[in-house]
Motif scaffolding. Structure first.
Motif, short mmCIF file in Angstrom:
data_model
loop_
_atom_site.label_atom_id
_atom_site.label_comp_id
_atom_site.label_asym_id
_atom_site.label_seq_id
_atom_site.Cartn_x
_atom_site.Cartn_y
_atom_site.Cartn_z
N LYS A 185 -2.98 5.35 4.27
CA LYS A 185 -3.01 3.93 4.60
C LYS A 185 -4.42 3.40 4.82
CE LYS A 185 1.59 3.83 6.83
NZ LYS A 185 1.96 5.25 6.73
N LEU A 186 -5.23 4.15 5.59
CA LEU A 186 -6.53 3.63 6.01
C LEU A 186 -7.64 3.87 4.99
CD1 LEU A 186 -6.60 4.56 9.81
CD2 LEU A 186 -5.92 2.42 8.74
N ILE A 187 -7.60 5.02 4.30
CA ILE A 187 -8.71 5.37 3.41
C ILE A 187 -8.46 4.91 1.97
CG2 ILE A 187 -10.05 7.29 2.42
CD1 ILE A 187 -9.66 8.79 5.03
N PHE A 188 -7.22 5.02 1.52
CA PHE A 188 -6.94 4.70 0.12
C PHE A 188 -6.31 3.32 -0.06
CE2 PHE A 188 -6.52 9.42 0.41
CZ PHE A 188 -7.67 9.73 -0.29
N ILE A 189 -5.21 3.07 0.64
CA ILE A 189 -4.44 1.85 0.37
C ILE A 189 -5.10 0.60 0.92
CG2 ILE A 189 -2.22 0.72 0.74
CD1 ILE A 189 -1.00 3.56 0.99
N LEU A 190 -5.53 0.65 2.17
CA LEU A 190 -6.06 -0.55 2.82
C LEU A 190 -7.28 -1.13 2.10
CD1 LEU A 190 -5.97 -2.59 5.09
CD2 LEU A 190 -7.11 -0.96 6.59
N PRO A 191 -8.33 -0.34 1.83
CA PRO A 191 -9.47 -0.93 1.10
C PRO A 191 -9.09 -1.43 -0.28
CG PRO A 191 -10.06 1.19 2.08
CD PRO A 191 -8.57 1.06 2.20
N ALA A 192 -8.27 -0.63 -1.00
CA ALA A 192 -7.88 -1.02 -2.35
C ALA A 192 -7.06 -2.31 -2.34
CB ALA A 192 -7.08 0.10 -3.01
N ALA A 193 -6.13 -2.42 -1.39
CA ALA A 193 -5.27 -3.61 -1.33
C ALA A 193 -6.09 -4.85 -1.01
CB ALA A 193 -4.18 -3.41 -0.28
N LEU A 194 -7.01 -4.75 -0.05
CA LEU A 194 -7.83 -5.91 0.33
C LEU A 194 -8.74 -6.34 -0.82
CD1 LEU A 194 -8.78 -4.95 4.00
CD2 LEU A 194 -7.34 -6.86 3.28
N LEU A 195 -9.35 -5.36 -1.50
CA LEU A 195 -10.25 -5.68 -2.60
C LEU A 195 -9.49 -6.29 -3.78
CD1 LEU A 195 -12.62 -2.56 -2.54
CD2 LEU A 195 -13.24 -4.92 -1.99
N LEU A 196 -8.36 -5.66 -4.13
CA LEU A 196 -7.57 -6.18 -5.24
C LEU A 196 -7.01 -7.57 -4.92
CD1 LEU A 196 -5.63 -3.00 -6.41
CD2 LEU A 196 -7.38 -4.23 -7.69
N ASN A 197 -6.57 -7.74 -3.68
CA ASN A 197 -6.02 -9.03 -3.27
C ASN A 197 -7.07 -10.14 -3.37
OD1 ASN A 197 -3.80 -10.64 -2.06
ND2 ASN A 197 -5.21 -10.82 -0.33
N HIS A 198 -8.32 -9.75 -3.13
CA HIS A 198 -9.39 -10.75 -3.17
C HIS A 198 -9.92 -10.99 -4.59
CE1 HIS A 198 -12.61 -13.18 -1.44
NE2 HIS A 198 -13.47 -12.54 -2.22
N PHE A 199 -10.10 -9.90 -5.36
CA PHE A 199 -10.76 -10.02 -6.66
C PHE A 199 -9.79 -9.98 -7.85
CE2 PHE A 199 -14.12 -8.21 -3.92
CZ PHE A 199 -15.08 -9.20 -4.09
N LEU A 200 -8.77 -9.11 -7.78
CA LEU A 200 -7.84 -8.95 -8.92
C LEU A 200 -6.40 -8.91 -8.42
CD1 LEU A 200 -9.81 -6.20 -10.89
CD2 LEU A 200 -9.46 -8.55 -11.64
N PRO A 201 -5.91 -10.00 -7.85
CA PRO A 201 -4.56 -9.98 -7.28
C PRO A 201 -3.46 -9.68 -8.30
CG PRO A 201 -5.42 -12.23 -7.39
CD PRO A 201 -6.56 -11.31 -7.69
N ALA A 202 -3.71 -9.97 -9.58
CA ALA A 202 -2.70 -9.73 -10.61
C ALA A 202 -2.44 -8.24 -10.83
CB ALA A 202 -3.13 -10.38 -11.94
N LEU A 203 -3.38 -7.38 -10.40
CA LEU A 203 -3.20 -5.94 -10.59
C LEU A 203 -2.26 -5.33 -9.55
CD1 LEU A 203 -6.66 -4.40 -11.54
CD2 LEU A 203 -4.60 -4.53 -12.92
N LEU A 204 -2.11 -5.97 -8.41
CA LEU A 204 -1.27 -5.41 -7.35
C LEU A 204 0.16 -5.15 -7.81
CD1 LEU A 204 -2.41 -7.23 -4.07
CD2 LEU A 204 -2.49 -4.78 -4.56
N PRO A 205 0.84 -6.11 -8.48
CA PRO A 205 2.20 -5.84 -8.94
C PRO A 205 2.28 -4.68 -9.92
CG PRO A 205 1.75 -8.19 -9.02
CD PRO A 205 0.45 -7.51 -8.75
N ILE A 206 1.26 -4.54 -10.78
CA ILE A 206 1.25 -3.45 -11.77
C ILE A 206 1.15 -2.10 -11.06
CG2 ILE A 206 -0.04 -2.44 -13.70
CD1 ILE A 206 -0.89 -5.32 -14.42
#
Length: 315
Positions: free
Chosen positions: A76-97
């Motif tokens: 949650k803290l090392i992999f998912i949280l940074p990736a989710a915040l970055l993707l949500n900010h820069f590439l939100p369309a990738l999250l559903p994929i």
């Protein structure tokens, strides 16, 4: 100049401290809302995990649960949280994929367990501790791998709940959610796997009522854990199928919205037509459809993987 700058810095720090204190309640409230929103996946996570402890001796259960819990918080803290915040900010369309890839993996794991059960084949039932430390590593890595998908779903749901907040408030809320959910899930798992020991302790009490309750717990727990293992497999199919169904139409284009819209429309109709039980029956229909989709997609992946010729290298 130096003193003036220091005073200015101290003023800024004091203002920041006041702002942090004022926003602490907001973070707590947002984390609470996000945790409640993700409650459905939390239940699935709790149901899935105990099945990885089958074949583990009693003295190793809590140690393995601890390792899985540490792996979960790391997920949650090392992999998912940074990736989710970055993707949500820069590439939100990738999250559903990314979520659909995870949903497909969950569906595959669930379908593989179903087909394995239907085939009548049985694995090695010898306790993992007797197979050596490598077997325990495989148990932990398998559980942490599955947790990664469920944790990603939990954190993305939580992120959607706090997306209106600023970056630092989102970060703080999601960190709180990560710790609360992990403690909740693996605290319950630890209680479940040690419940038979609690029953033995009660069975040794002087009170006949306590003895009866203790013996009942000892007798019931193998059946309870076996039931939880089945529920865990269904949860994999259900969550995997639901992730696929919802995220296929996440971009709001074309016919990909159709599966979710059909299911949601029928679910809404069932809820309205069945009165008091409408919510439960509608939810059950949605869950059944999600599980069926998960099983079908997972079965396709199982079939494809069995058709691919894997060749082992020989020394």
């Amino acid at each position: 100049m130096a003193i003036g700058g220091l005073i200015g810095l101290l003023d800024d720090i004091a203002a920041l401290a006041k702002l942090s204190a004022a926003s602490l309640d907001d973070v707590s409230a947002a984390a609470g809302r996000a945790t409640v929103k993700a409650a459905g996946v939390v239940v699935d996570d709790t149901a899935v995990t105990p099945q990885y402890l089958q074949g583990v001796t009693a003295e190793r259960e809590l140690a393995i649960v601890k390792k899985i819990a540490l792996g979960s918080i790391r997920n949650k803290l090392i992999f998912i949280l940074p990736a989710a915040l970055l993707l949500n900010h820069f590439l939100p369309a990738l999250l559903p994929i990314i979520l659909m890839i995870g949903g497909t993996y969950l569906a595959f794991e669930g379908a593989e367990k179903v087909w394995h059960k239907l085939s009548g084949t049985h694995g090695d039932d010898k306790p993992a501790v007797e197979k050596g430390p490598e077997a325990e590593k495989q148990i932990v890595s398998g559980a942490v791998r599955t947790d990664l998908i469920l944790s990603a779903e939990i954190m993305v749901i939580a992120l959607a709940t706090v997306s209106h907040q600023g970056f630092w408030s989102q970060l703080a809320s999601l960190v709180v959610v990560a710790f609360v959910i992990t403690l909740l899930v693996y605290g319950v798992v630890a209680m479940l796997v040690r419940m038979d020991d609690f029953g033995l302790m009660l069975a040794q009490r002087d009170s006949s009522g306590m003895q009866k309750l203790g013996r009942g717990l000892v007798t019931a727990m193998p059946k309870v854990l076996a039931t939880i293992a089945v529920v865990g497999t269904i949860a994999m199919l259900w969550v995997g199928g639901h992730i696929l169904m919802v995220n296929l139409g996440a971009d709001g284009t074309g016919w990909f919205n159709a599966p979710y819209e059909w299911v949601h429309h029928i679910e809404h109709g069932i809820s309205e037509a069945t009165g008091t039980l409408g919510g439960l029956l509608g939810w059950s229909f949605n869950t059944l459809c999600s599980a069926v989709i998960g099983f079908l997609v997972g079965s396709v992946v199982v079939g494809v993987l069995h058709l691919i010729p894997f060749k082992k290298a020989h020394a």
